[in-house]
Scaffold this motif. Structure first.
Motif, PDB file in Angstrom:
ATOM      1  N   LYS A 333     -14.954  16.993  38.358  1.00  0.00           N
ATOM      2  CA  LYS A 333     -14.288  16.535  37.402  1.00  0.00           C
ATOM      3  C   LYS A 333     -14.911  14.694  37.415  1.00  0.00           C
ATOM      4  CE  LYS A 333     -10.516  19.019  37.030  1.00  0.00           C
ATOM      5  NZ  LYS A 333     -10.054  19.750  35.709  1.00  0.00           N
ATOM      6  N   ILE A 334     -14.876  14.245  36.325  1.00  0.00           N
ATOM      7  CA  ILE A 334     -15.361  12.845  36.235  1.00  0.00           C
ATOM      8  C   ILE A 334     -14.098  12.112  35.666  1.00  0.00           C
ATOM      9  CG2 ILE A 334     -17.889  13.305  35.899  1.00  0.00           C
ATOM     10  CD1 ILE A 334     -17.331  12.479  32.848  1.00  0.00           C
ATOM     11  N   LEU A 335     -13.915  10.729  35.741  1.00  0.00           N
ATOM     12  CA  LEU A 335     -13.086   9.824  35.397  1.00  0.00           C
ATOM     13  C   LEU A 335     -13.781   8.761  34.435  1.00  0.00           C
ATOM     14  CD1 LEU A 335     -10.992   9.004  38.721  1.00  0.00           C
ATOM     15  CD2 LEU A 335     -10.582  10.938  36.982  1.00  0.00           C
ATOM     16  N   THR A 336     -13.523   8.583  33.443  1.00  0.00           N
ATOM     17  CA  THR A 336     -13.999   7.533  32.440  1.00  0.00           C
ATOM     18  C   THR A 336     -12.945   7.187  31.313  1.00  0.00           C
ATOM     19  OG1 THR A 336     -16.204   7.117  31.603  1.00  0.00           O
ATOM     20  CG2 THR A 336     -15.053   9.152  30.958  1.00  0.00           C
ATOM     21  N   VAL A 337     -13.412   6.156  30.744  1.00  0.00           N
ATOM     22  CA  VAL A 337     -12.364   5.676  29.646  1.00  0.00           C
ATOM     23  C   VAL A 337     -13.304   5.807  28.190  1.00  0.00           C
ATOM     24  CG1 VAL A 337     -11.409   3.708  28.618  1.00  0.00           C
ATOM     25  CG2 VAL A 337     -11.431   3.765  31.104  1.00  0.00           C
ATOM     26  N   LEU A 338     -12.519   6.350  27.134  1.00  0.00           N
ATOM     27  CA  LEU A 338     -13.026   6.522  25.942  1.00  0.00           C
ATOM     28  C   LEU A 338     -12.481   5.594  24.832  1.00  0.00           C
ATOM     29  CD1 LEU A 338     -13.399  10.483  25.804  1.00  0.00           C
ATOM     30  CD2 LEU A 338     -15.221   8.690  26.488  1.00  0.00           C
ATOM     31  N   LYS A 339     -11.136   5.075  25.330  1.00  0.00           N
ATOM     32  CA  LYS A 339     -10.194   4.298  24.307  1.00  0.00           C
ATOM     33  C   LYS A 339      -9.451   3.245  24.931  1.00  0.00           C
ATOM     34  CE  LYS A 339      -7.487   4.581  20.206  1.00  0.00           C
ATOM     35  NZ  LYS A 339      -6.633   5.393  19.074  1.00  0.00           N
ATOM     36  N   GLY A 340      -9.618   2.164  24.734  1.00  0.00           N
ATOM     37  CA  GLY A 340      -9.068   1.112  25.248  1.00  0.00           C
ATOM     38  C   GLY A 340      -9.163   0.899  26.604  1.00  0.00           C
ATOM     39  N   ASP A 341      -8.061   0.948  27.541  1.00  0.00           N
ATOM     40  CA  ASP A 341      -8.662   0.826  29.030  1.00  0.00           C
ATOM     41  C   ASP A 341      -7.827   2.175  29.645  1.00  0.00           C
ATOM     42  OD1 ASP A 341      -5.783   0.393  28.911  1.00  0.00           O
ATOM     43  OD2 ASP A 341      -6.135  -1.541  29.884  1.00  0.00           O
ATOM     44  N   LYS A 342      -7.809   3.079  29.034  1.00  0.00           N
ATOM     45  CA  LYS A 342      -7.043   4.595  29.444  1.00  0.00           C
ATOM     46  C   LYS A 342      -7.918   5.337  30.187  1.00  0.00           C
ATOM     47  CE  LYS A 342      -3.943   8.217  28.488  1.00  0.00           C
ATOM     48  NZ  LYS A 342      -3.081   9.008  27.453  1.00  0.00           N
ATOM     49  N   ILE A 343      -7.860   5.432  31.629  1.00  0.00           N
ATOM     50  CA  ILE A 343      -8.679   6.436  32.455  1.00  0.00           C
ATOM     51  C   ILE A 343      -8.474   7.732  32.048  1.00  0.00           C
ATOM     52  CG2 ILE A 343      -9.718   6.907  34.752  1.00  0.00           C
ATOM     53  CD1 ILE A 343      -8.943   4.398  35.463  1.00  0.00           C
ATOM     54  N   GLU A 344      -9.229   8.754  31.617  1.00  0.00           N
ATOM     55  CA  GLU A 344      -9.170   9.995  31.514  1.00  0.00           C
ATOM     56  C   GLU A 344      -9.963  11.016  32.584  1.00  0.00           C
ATOM     57  OE1 GLU A 344      -6.606  11.283  29.695  1.00  0.00           O
ATOM     58  OE2 GLU A 344      -6.130   9.911  28.258  1.00  0.00           O
ATOM     59  N   GLU A 345      -9.399  12.305  32.703  1.00  0.00           N
ATOM     60  CA  GLU A 345     -10.087  13.158  33.790  1.00  0.00           C
ATOM     61  C   GLU A 345     -10.746  14.233  32.629  1.00  0.00           C
ATOM     62  OE1 GLU A 345      -8.991  14.954  37.741  1.00  0.00           O
ATOM     63  OE2 GLU A 345      -8.270  16.093  36.345  1.00  0.00           O
ATOM     64  N   TYR A 346     -12.288  14.445  33.172  1.00  0.00           N
ATOM     65  CA  TYR A 346     -13.023  15.629  32.303  1.00  0.00           C
ATOM     66  C   TYR A 346     -13.586  16.559  33.283  1.00  0.00           C
ATOM     67  CZ  TYR A 346     -11.808  12.343  28.453  1.00  0.00           C
ATOM     68  OH  TYR A 346     -11.255  11.558  27.515  1.00  0.00           O
ATOM     69  N   ASP A 347     -13.589  17.783  32.515  1.00  0.00           N
ATOM     70  CA  ASP A 347     -14.414  18.856  33.605  1.00  0.00           C
ATOM     71  C   ASP A 347     -15.956  18.790  33.320  1.00  0.00           C
ATOM     72  OD1 ASP A 347     -11.914  20.063  34.427  1.00  0.00           O
ATOM     73  OD2 ASP A 347     -11.766  20.872  32.315  1.00  0.00           O
ATOM     74  N   VAL A 348     -16.423  18.731  34.464  1.00  0.00           N
ATOM     75  CA  VAL A 348     -17.960  18.837  34.496  1.00  0.00           C
ATOM     76  C   VAL A 348     -18.436  20.025  35.409  1.00  0.00           C
ATOM     77  CG1 VAL A 348     -18.133  16.570  33.733  1.00  0.00           C
ATOM     78  CG2 VAL A 348     -18.377  17.172  36.414  1.00  0.00           C
ATOM     79  N   GLU A 349     -19.657  20.303  35.596  1.00  0.00           N
ATOM     80  CA  GLU A 349     -20.185  21.384  36.620  1.00  0.00           C
ATOM     81  C   GLU A 349     -21.219  20.760  37.231  1.00  0.00           C
ATOM     82  OE1 GLU A 349     -20.520  26.055  36.377  1.00  0.00           O
ATOM     83  OE2 GLU A 349     -21.931  25.035  34.952  1.00  0.00           O
ATOM     84  N   ILE A 350     -21.533  20.724  38.567  1.00  0.00           N
ATOM     85  CA  ILE A 350     -22.570  20.144  39.328  1.00  0.00           C
ATOM     86  C   ILE A 350     -23.698  21.574  39.322  1.00  0.00           C
ATOM     87  CG2 ILE A 350     -23.573  19.711  41.257  1.00  0.00           C
ATOM     88  CD1 ILE A 350     -21.139  18.078  42.032  1.00  0.00           C
ATOM     89  N   GLN A 351     -24.770  21.452  38.567  1.00  0.00           N
ATOM     90  CA  GLN A 351     -25.663  22.445  38.502  1.00  0.00           C
ATOM     91  C   GLN A 351     -26.687  22.932  39.166  1.00  0.00           C
ATOM     92  OE1 GLN A 351     -26.921  22.391  34.401  1.00  0.00           O
ATOM     93  NE2 GLN A 351     -25.495  23.809  33.853  1.00  0.00           N
ATOM     94  N   LYS A 352     -27.296  21.643  39.961  1.00  0.00           N
ATOM     95  CA  LYS A 352     -28.377  21.560  40.997  1.00  0.00           C
ATOM     96  C   LYS A 352     -28.296  20.444  41.797  1.00  0.00           C
ATOM     97  CE  LYS A 352     -33.486  22.049  40.945  1.00  0.00           C
ATOM     98  NZ  LYS A 352     -34.516  22.071  40.207  1.00  0.00           N
TER      99      LYS A 352
END
Length: 434
Positions: A333-352
């Protein structure tokens, strides 16, 4: 009839390869390893002999499940060696063939379990360079005095006529005042960590009615990035995961002071192949200062802050870190902000896993697989650098770079390297030892 004559040569060649293999193994596998208490590390040599293993500390590590009772022991190299961290400290392992030929040397440091607040907040970054930074040239009455004297873009002017330079207005005043005297001026410069002196003669500029040396200079830089972690014990933080460079000279900014401030994201420019996207953030430079910056390095920016801002379900309490050895190929998972100051969690994959042994801000490759994030940003965009990567409930690293021609993919840095650069790991060793 020829085969018996060739066979001894083949056998001799095979024997030479077997005997030389430990030398190559030693050359490639002499390394430092950091383990957390209880963590296991496997040494795969796959050599068809028994070897002698010597460890200078008997109570720090277990080898194949047992503490070493004697100064040395024999091990079978056909199978992987399991090294388990059982107590804090440092131990050196040496594996030799026939007690003479070195095969591998491991310096193992056992660290205490460490918990950090994961970041994800967008931050405004303000940097003031040491002296003033040369970012370009300007013609003065048909000439380029500074360039002709050997001053280059990317140089920092740290003193003029032995007077310390602290800003662009001061530098302009010193040049104008000394130009009226008609004397040659001495400039103390810094380039690639080296300092040197250049002499320059100012020229009168009719357009500005002042003396100038033909340079464009800058003393501050500002931008938006992402906080990676905060250590409640030392009050230190890390962010970005890569160095901040000047946009005009593409050289790292050698800072004299800096601050991080609260930032709010107001717009997203979507990334696409060949065109990196970016976050647009706003912040008030003189307000909402939450921390200082004392280091701008290849592994990110580091400093101190009093408390972590914008806590939510994703970072309401500290979570464990993972060493580079514990990071796995697979979901994260990664944590980042896309709007305002709200932190959201998103799915990623470590590939190598690219490199877990040598410090670098390109330690692993990850791929954005979260459709919501891809729809909003196209993948990894500028301003997302520093977004913490979480795997198996642990902070494993941060996003650092995007693949320009494949924006859903990018590099990450291991959290271990950021903590080493910040000095937090060394401080934890000292605290445990005292």
């Amino acid at each position: 009839m020829k085969f018996p004559r060739i066979l001894p040569k083949i056998l001799l060649g095979f024997l030479i390869i077997l005997l030389l293999q430990p030398v190559f193994i030693w050359y490639n596998y002499s390394q430092n390893v950091r383990l957390l208490e209880g963590e296991e590390y496997y040494v795969n040599i796959m050599y068809p002999f028994q070897a002698e293993l010597v460890c200078d500390q008997h109570d720090v590590l277990k080898i194949n499940g047992s503490l070493l009772q004697n100064e040395s022991t024999n091990v079978n190299l056909r199978d992987p060696l399991m090294v388990q961290a059982v107590n804090l400290g440092k131990a050196n392992l040496k594996i030799t063939l026939f007690g003479k030929i070195p095969i591998r040397h491991l310096s193992v440091r056992v660290l205490p379990e460490m918990k950090l607040y994961p970041g994800g907040q967008s931050i405004g970054i303000k940097l003031r360079s040491e002296g003033v930074l040369v970012v370009g040239y300007n013609e003065v009455d048909g000439r380029y005095p500074a360039r002709e004297s050997g001053i280059k873009k990317g140089d920092s002017i740290i003193a003029i006529n032995d007077v310390k330079v602290e800003g662009i207005n001061q530098a302009a005043e010193l040049i104008s005042e000394n130009g009226e005297t008609g004397s040659t001026m001495t400039f103390k410069l810094k380039r690639d960590e080296k300092t040197f002196i250049k002499e320059v003669n100012p020229y009168f500029c009719p357009n500005t009615n002042s003396y100038r040396i033909g340079l464009f200079i800058r003393d501050t830089a500002a931008g938006v990035g992402t906080l990676t972690f905060y250590d409640p014990t030392t009050k230190k933080y890390g962010a970005l995961g890569h160095v901040i460079v000047d946009i005009d000279t593409n050289t790292p900014i050698d800072i004299s002071q800096g601050e991080i401030v609260k930032a709010s994201i107001i717009n997203i420019k979507e990334g696409r192949r060949g065109h990196p996207g970016e976050k647009t953030g706003v912040f008030i430079e003189q307000k909402d200062i939450i921390g200082s910056i004392y280091k701008n390095t290849d592994f990110g920016i580091f400093g101190t802050l009093e408390k972590i801002e914008n806590k939510n379900d994703f970072n309401s309490s500290p979570i464990p870190i993972a060493t580079a050895n514990q990071v796995e190929i697979g979901p994260a998972k990664i944590l980042t902000v896309l709007k305002g100051d709200k932190i959201e969690e998103y799915d990623v994959e470590i590939q190598k896993i690219v490199n877990k042994n040598t410090p670098s801000n390109k330690g692993f490759i990850l791929n954005i697989i979260d459709e919501e994030l891809i729809d909003a940003t196209g993948g990894i965009i500028q301003g997302m650098s520093g977004s913490p990567v979480i795997q198996n409930g642990k902070i494993v690293g941060a996003i650092t770079h995007v693949f320009v021609n494949e924006p859903t993919k990018g590099y990450g840095i291991f959290i271990e390297w950021m903590l080493l650069e910040s000095g937090i790991l060394e401080e934890s060793d000292i605290n445990k030892a005292s």
